[in-house]
Design a protein around this motif. Structure first.
Motif, mmCIF file in Angstrom:
data_model
loop_
_atom_site.group_PDB
_atom_site.id
_atom_site.type_symbol
_atom_site.label_atom_id
_atom_site.label_comp_id
_atom_site.label_asym_id
_atom_site.label_seq_id
_atom_site.Cartn_x
_atom_site.Cartn_y
_atom_site.Cartn_z
ATOM 1 N N THR A 166 -5.373 -16.354 8.592
ATOM 2 C CA THR A 166 -6.024 -15.171 8.032
ATOM 3 C C THR A 166 -5.128 -14.541 6.972
ATOM 4 O OG1 THR A 166 -7.044 -14.769 10.195
ATOM 5 C CG2 THR A 166 -7.074 -12.951 8.616
ATOM 6 N N TRP A 167 -5.713 -14.279 5.818
ATOM 7 C CA TRP A 167 -5.003 -13.585 4.749
ATOM 8 C C TRP A 167 -5.672 -12.238 4.547
ATOM 9 C CZ3 TRP A 167 -4.714 -17.922 0.510
ATOM 10 C CH2 TRP A 167 -3.907 -18.968 0.986
ATOM 11 N N ILE A 168 -4.853 -11.201 4.500
ATOM 12 C CA ILE A 168 -5.384 -9.845 4.410
ATOM 13 C C ILE A 168 -4.827 -9.149 3.168
ATOM 14 C CG2 ILE A 168 -5.579 -7.629 5.584
ATOM 15 C CD1 ILE A 168 -5.036 -9.151 8.224
ATOM 16 N N GLY A 169 -5.737 -8.673 2.314
ATOM 17 C CA GLY A 169 -5.354 -7.872 1.163
ATOM 18 C C GLY A 169 -5.213 -6.420 1.590
ATOM 19 N N LEU A 170 -4.049 -5.841 1.304
ATOM 20 C CA LEU A 170 -3.764 -4.474 1.753
ATOM 21 C C LEU A 170 -3.477 -3.542 0.577
ATOM 22 C CD1 LEU A 170 -1.319 -5.252 4.694
ATOM 23 C CD2 LEU A 170 -3.709 -4.560 4.876
ATOM 24 N N PRO A 171 -3.950 -2.296 0.682
ATOM 25 C CA PRO A 171 -3.600 -1.312 -0.348
ATOM 26 C C PRO A 171 -2.132 -0.906 -0.220
ATOM 27 C CG PRO A 171 -4.831 -0.266 1.416
ATOM 28 C CD PRO A 171 -4.811 -1.745 1.721
ATOM 29 N N LEU A 172 -1.638 -0.207 -1.202
ATOM 30 C CA LEU A 172 -0.244 0.238 -1.201
ATOM 31 C C LEU A 172 0.074 1.041 0.062
ATOM 32 C CD1 LEU A 172 2.438 0.421 -2.766
ATOM 33 C CD2 LEU A 172 1.579 2.534 -3.778
ATOM 34 N N ILE A 173 -0.787 1.971 0.382
ATOM 35 C CA ILE A 173 -0.627 2.751 1.615
ATOM 36 C C ILE A 173 -1.654 2.213 2.600
ATOM 37 C CG2 ILE A 173 -0.760 5.036 2.649
ATOM 38 C CD1 ILE A 173 -0.039 6.122 -0.166
ATOM 39 N N CYS A 174 -1.162 1.486 3.593
ATOM 40 C CA CYS A 174 -2.069 0.814 4.520
ATOM 41 C C CYS A 174 -1.878 1.332 5.940
ATOM 42 C CB CYS A 174 -1.854 -0.695 4.461
ATOM 43 S SG CYS A 174 -0.194 -1.203 4.896
ATOM 44 N N ASP A 175 -2.669 0.799 6.823
ATOM 45 C CA ASP A 175 -2.634 1.187 8.227
ATOM 46 C C ASP A 175 -1.266 0.898 8.833
ATOM 47 O OD1 ASP A 175 -4.309 2.172 10.425
ATOM 48 O OD2 ASP A 175 -3.873 0.227 11.313
ATOM 49 N N LEU A 198 5.563 -1.732 6.726
ATOM 50 C CA LEU A 198 5.713 -1.312 5.337
ATOM 51 C C LEU A 198 5.864 -2.436 4.328
ATOM 52 C CD1 LEU A 198 8.032 1.798 5.797
ATOM 53 C CD2 LEU A 198 5.580 1.762 5.345
ATOM 54 N N LYS A 199 6.668 -3.451 4.628
ATOM 55 C CA LYS A 199 6.984 -4.404 3.571
ATOM 56 C C LYS A 199 6.821 -5.870 3.955
ATOM 57 C CE LYS A 199 10.023 -1.196 1.368
ATOM 58 N NZ LYS A 199 11.154 -0.909 0.583
ATOM 59 N N ASP A 200 6.519 -6.160 5.176
ATOM 60 C CA ASP A 200 6.440 -7.557 5.611
ATOM 61 C C ASP A 200 5.236 -8.266 5.008
ATOM 62 O OD1 ASP A 200 8.659 -7.160 7.246
ATOM 63 O OD2 ASP A 200 7.425 -6.539 8.941
ATOM 64 N N SER A 201 5.395 -9.565 4.753
ATOM 65 C CA SER A 201 4.257 -10.363 4.306
ATOM 66 C C SER A 201 3.660 -11.160 5.462
ATOM 67 C CB SER A 201 4.663 -11.311 3.176
ATOM 68 O OG SER A 201 5.618 -12.230 3.644
ATOM 69 N N GLN A 202 4.346 -11.168 6.583
ATOM 70 C CA GLN A 202 3.833 -11.798 7.799
ATOM 71 C C GLN A 202 3.601 -10.693 8.823
ATOM 72 O OE1 GLN A 202 3.550 -14.951 5.961
ATOM 73 N NE2 GLN A 202 3.192 -15.316 8.099
ATOM 74 N N LEU A 204 0.004 -11.271 4.804
ATOM 75 C CA LEU A 204 -0.389 -10.006 4.191
ATOM 76 C C LEU A 204 -0.093 -10.031 2.692
ATOM 77 C CD1 LEU A 204 1.222 -7.754 6.931
ATOM 78 C CD2 LEU A 204 -1.168 -8.487 6.792
ATOM 79 N N PHE A 205 -1.073 -9.655 1.907
ATOM 80 C CA PHE A 205 -0.926 -9.562 0.462
ATOM 81 C C PHE A 205 -1.046 -8.080 0.108
ATOM 82 C CE2 PHE A 205 -2.347 -13.786 1.369
ATOM 83 C CZ PHE A 205 -1.637 -14.580 0.483
ATOM 84 N N ARG A 206 0.061 -7.496 -0.332
ATOM 85 C CA ARG A 206 0.135 -6.049 -0.532
ATOM 86 C C ARG A 206 0.115 -5.656 -2.006
ATOM 87 N NH1 ARG A 206 2.260 -3.525 3.954
ATOM 88 N NH2 ARG A 206 2.944 -4.921 5.600
ATOM 89 N N GLN A 207 -0.472 -4.499 -2.261
ATOM 90 C CA GLN A 207 -0.380 -3.926 -3.598
ATOM 91 C C GLN A 207 1.058 -3.483 -3.842
ATOM 92 O OE1 GLN A 207 -3.027 -0.566 -3.718
ATOM 93 N NE2 GLN A 207 -4.711 -1.788 -4.532
ATOM 94 N N LYS A 208 1.528 -3.654 -5.053
ATOM 95 C CA LYS A 208 2.840 -3.146 -5.437
ATOM 96 C C LYS A 208 2.709 -1.794 -6.127
ATOM 97 C CE LYS A 208 5.132 -7.621 -5.714
ATOM 98 N NZ LYS A 208 4.265 -8.251 -4.806
ATOM 99 N N LYS A 209 1.540 -1.583 -6.759
ATOM 100 C CA LYS A 209 1.228 -0.303 -7.385
ATOM 101 C C LYS A 209 -0.136 0.143 -6.858
ATOM 102 C CE LYS A 209 1.407 -1.653 -11.636
ATOM 103 N NZ LYS A 209 1.419 -1.764 -13.085
ATOM 104 N N ASP A 210 -0.290 1.438 -6.703
ATOM 105 C CA ASP A 210 -1.542 1.984 -6.194
ATOM 106 C C ASP A 210 -2.719 1.588 -7.086
ATOM 107 O OD1 ASP A 210 -3.106 3.430 -4.416
ATOM 108 O OD2 ASP A 210 -2.889 5.291 -5.556
ATOM 109 N N ARG A 211 -3.770 1.119 -6.481
ATOM 110 C CA ARG A 211 -5.028 0.725 -7.124
ATOM 111 C C ARG A 211 -4.912 -0.493 -8.028
ATOM 112 N NH1 ARG A 211 -7.893 6.556 -8.153
ATOM 113 N NH2 ARG A 211 -7.237 7.386 -6.161
#
Length: 103
Positions: free
Chosen positions: A28-37, A42-46, A55-62
């Motif tokens: 499962t791959w999950i796209g996450l906003p900068l501020i997530c649940d 905070l910073k892990d990709s797993q 986990l695929f995280r935003q680096k900048k908001d929006r």
């Protein structure tokens, strides 16, 4: 549930589908906003909670462009490694993606 069990890869946002597929131990791959649940930390990709989650995280908001770019290239690599027969399809996807200047 039976549909998810038959998929090789689930790409989703942080929804119940993400948690269901992760609980079923599907990749499962999950796209996450900068501020997530809180459960994604905070910073892990797993994920610490689920073993088959990336986990695929935003680096900048929006800024979803970078998230989807990372997902795209990981997708190509996933299927290339999953089955060498997909290399032609992957090359076509890269050509299509770069031809339309989406990068």
């Amino acid at each position: 549930i039976s549909i998810i069990k038959n998929l090789d890869l689930i790409i989703t946002a942080d929804t119940s589908i993400a948690h269901l597929s992760a609980t079923l131990e599907r990749t499962t791959w999950i796209g996450l906003p900068l501020i997530c649940d809180w459960r994604w930390f905070l910073k892990d990709s797993q994920s610490i909670l689920y073993k088959d989650v990336t986990l695929f995280r935003q680096k900048k908001d929006r800024d979803w462009k970078e998230v989807f770019k990372s997902i795209f290239f990981s997708y190509v690599e996933f299927f290339y490694n999953f089955n060498k027969l997909f290399i032609t399809i992957c090359n076509w996807l890269i050509f299509f993606y770069t031809s339309f200047r989406l990068i």
